[in-house]
Motif scaffolding. Sequence first.
Motif, PDB file in Angstrom:
ATOM      1  N   ARG A   1      34.833  46.274  48.636  1.00  0.00           N
ATOM      2  CA  ARG A   1      35.401  47.447  49.871  1.00  0.00           C
ATOM      3  C   ARG A   1      36.312  48.215  49.138  1.00  0.00           C
ATOM      4  O   ARG A   1      36.441  49.020  49.131  1.00  0.00           O
ATOM      5  N   LEU A   2      37.015  47.435  48.225  1.00  0.00           N
ATOM      6  CA  LEU A   2      38.382  48.168  46.653  1.00  0.00           C
ATOM      7  C   LEU A   2      37.565  49.209  46.415  1.00  0.00           C
ATOM      8  O   LEU A   2      39.123  50.896  47.003  1.00  0.00           O
ATOM      9  N   PRO A   3      36.458  49.984  46.225  1.00  0.00           N
ATOM     10  CA  PRO A   3      36.832  51.669  45.895  1.00  0.00           C
ATOM     11  C   PRO A   3      36.925  52.315  46.346  1.00  0.00           C
ATOM     12  O   PRO A   3      37.429  53.600  46.871  1.00  0.00           O
ATOM     13  N   TRP A   4      36.705  52.434  47.609  1.00  0.00           N
ATOM     14  CA  TRP A   4      36.368  53.155  49.026  1.00  0.00           C
ATOM     15  C   TRP A   4      37.907  53.241  49.575  1.00  0.00           C
ATOM     16  O   TRP A   4      38.355  53.695  49.615  1.00  0.00           O
ATOM     17  N   LYS A   5      38.611  51.968  49.406  1.00  0.00           N
ATOM     18  CA  LYS A   5      40.621  51.512  49.686  1.00  0.00           C
ATOM     19  C   LYS A   5      41.276  52.823  48.821  1.00  0.00           C
ATOM     20  O   LYS A   5      42.117  53.170  49.594  1.00  0.00           O
ATOM     21  N   GLN A   6      40.689  53.139  47.596  1.00  0.00           N
ATOM     22  CA  GLN A   6      41.566  53.470  46.507  1.00  0.00           C
ATOM     23  C   GLN A   6      40.632  54.695  46.689  1.00  0.00           C
ATOM     24  O   GLN A   6      42.450  55.690  46.293  1.00  0.00           O
ATOM     25  N   LYS A   7      39.674  55.334  46.925  1.00  0.00           N
ATOM     26  CA  LYS A   7      39.660  56.935  47.019  1.00  0.00           C
ATOM     27  C   LYS A   7      40.011  57.636  48.486  1.00  0.00           C
ATOM     28  O   LYS A   7      40.862  58.292  48.622  1.00  0.00           O
ATOM     29  N   ALA A   8      40.772  56.191  49.339  1.00  0.00           N
ATOM     30  CA  ALA A   8      41.267  56.287  50.845  1.00  0.00           C
ATOM     31  C   ALA A   8      43.391  57.010  50.509  1.00  0.00           C
ATOM     32  O   ALA A   8      43.412  57.873  51.053  1.00  0.00           O
ATOM     33  N   GLU A   9      43.510  55.537  49.421  1.00  0.00           N
ATOM     34  CA  GLU A   9      45.148  56.227  49.370  1.00  0.00           C
ATOM     35  C   GLU A   9      44.615  57.311  48.392  1.00  0.00           C
ATOM     36  O   GLU A   9      45.966  57.607  48.394  1.00  0.00           O
ATOM     37  N   LEU A  10      44.029  57.589  47.467  1.00  0.00           N
ATOM     38  CA  LEU A  10      44.343  59.044  47.037  1.00  0.00           C
ATOM     39  C   LEU A  10      43.800  59.821  47.832  1.00  0.00           C
ATOM     40  O   LEU A  10      44.500  60.947  47.392  1.00  0.00           O
ATOM     41  N   ASP A  11      42.943  60.270  48.312  1.00  0.00           N
ATOM     42  CA  ASP A  11      43.488  61.251  49.305  1.00  0.00           C
ATOM     43  C   ASP A  11      44.031  61.563  50.281  1.00  0.00           C
ATOM     44  O   ASP A  11      44.533  62.042  50.448  1.00  0.00           O
ATOM     45  N   LYS A  12      44.415  59.875  50.574  1.00  0.00           N
ATOM     46  CA  LYS A  12      45.961  60.711  51.616  1.00  0.00           C
ATOM     47  C   LYS A  12      47.132  60.881  50.814  1.00  0.00           C
ATOM     48  O   LYS A  12      47.805  61.506  51.214  1.00  0.00           O
ATOM     49  N   ALA A  13      47.447  60.600  49.685  1.00  0.00           N
ATOM     50  CA  ALA A  13      48.825  61.130  48.754  1.00  0.00           C
ATOM     51  C   ALA A  13      48.162  62.860  48.819  1.00  0.00           C
ATOM     52  O   ALA A  13      48.774  63.140  48.563  1.00  0.00           O
TER      53      ALA A  13
ATOM     54  N   LYS B   1      24.969  52.122  63.134  1.00  0.00           N
ATOM     55  CA  LYS B   1      25.162  50.685  63.467  1.00  0.00           C
ATOM     56  C   LYS B   1      24.708  49.817  61.885  1.00  0.00           C
ATOM     57  O   LYS B   1      25.740  49.065  61.787  1.00  0.00           O
ATOM     58  N   SER B   2      23.888  50.863  60.808  1.00  0.00           N
ATOM     59  CA  SER B   2      23.330  49.858  59.691  1.00  0.00           C
ATOM     60  C   SER B   2      24.638  49.532  59.386  1.00  0.00           C
ATOM     61  O   SER B   2      25.377  48.662  58.495  1.00  0.00           O
ATOM     62  N   ILE B   3      24.874  51.038  58.600  1.00  0.00           N
ATOM     63  CA  ILE B   3      26.432  50.966  57.738  1.00  0.00           C
ATOM     64  C   ILE B   3      27.812  50.425  58.428  1.00  0.00           C
ATOM     65  O   ILE B   3      27.779  49.855  57.688  1.00  0.00           O
ATOM     66  N   SER B   4      27.384  50.362  59.213  1.00  0.00           N
ATOM     67  CA  SER B   4      29.529  49.442  59.872  1.00  0.00           C
ATOM     68  C   SER B   4      28.700  48.258  59.875  1.00  0.00           C
ATOM     69  O   SER B   4      29.641  47.445  59.496  1.00  0.00           O
ATOM     70  N   ALA B   5      27.613  48.040  60.321  1.00  0.00           N
ATOM     71  CA  ALA B   5      27.056  46.041  59.782  1.00  0.00           C
ATOM     72  C   ALA B   5      27.193  45.553  58.541  1.00  0.00           C
ATOM     73  O   ALA B   5      27.941  44.826  57.743  1.00  0.00           O
ATOM     74  N   ASN B   6      26.958  46.300  57.755  1.00  0.00           N
ATOM     75  CA  ASN B   6      27.339  46.379  56.095  1.00  0.00           C
ATOM     76  C   ASN B   6      28.852  46.586  55.877  1.00  0.00           C
ATOM     77  O   ASN B   6      29.005  45.665  55.030  1.00  0.00           O
ATOM     78  N   TRP B   7      29.424  47.320  56.824  1.00  0.00           N
ATOM     79  CA  TRP B   7      31.140  47.635  55.696  1.00  0.00           C
ATOM     80  C   TRP B   7      31.393  46.259  56.501  1.00  0.00           C
ATOM     81  O   TRP B   7      31.925  45.622  55.342  1.00  0.00           O
ATOM     82  N   HIS B   8      31.351  45.797  57.530  1.00  0.00           N
ATOM     83  CA  HIS B   8      32.001  44.951  58.431  1.00  0.00           C
ATOM     84  C   HIS B   8      31.592  43.990  57.244  1.00  0.00           C
ATOM     85  O   HIS B   8      31.793  42.407  57.046  1.00  0.00           O
ATOM     86  N   ALA B   9      30.147  43.100  56.737  1.00  0.00           N
ATOM     87  CA  ALA B   9      30.037  42.322  55.786  1.00  0.00           C
ATOM     88  C   ALA B   9      30.382  42.091  54.677  1.00  0.00           C
ATOM     89  O   ALA B   9      30.237  40.904  54.029  1.00  0.00           O
TER      90      ALA B   9
END
Length: 82
Positions: free
Chosen positions: A43-55, A29-37
Motif C-alpha cells: 500500500r505504500l505507493p498510494w500512502k505516499q501519494k496521499a501524503e504528498l496530496d495532503k501537503a 467491492k472487488s477493489i476494496s477486497a484487493n486493498w484489504h488483502a
Amino acid sequence: MSAYLHYLIDVYPKVSQNFPGSTVGPISKSISANWHAMSVEERLPWKQKAELDKARYAKELKIYMTNKKEIDIVSNECNIKQ
C-alpha cells in the motif's frame, strides 16, 4: 484524498474491464477486497501519494486563505470609504 482513493483511481479502469456491463458496486467491492488483502508495504505507493496530496492541499489552502484575507481587507476598506 486517502491512500485508498488514490489506489481506487489507479486501478478502477483495469478492474472494471473484468466486469463488463456491471454497475460500480461489484467493481468497488472487488477493489476494496484487493486493498484489504494488500500488505502495508504494497500500500505504500498510494500512502505516499496521499501524503504528498495532503501537503499540496495544505499549501494551496494557506495561499488561498492569505489571498482571501487580502481581498477582504481591500473590500472592507472600499466599503468604509463609500
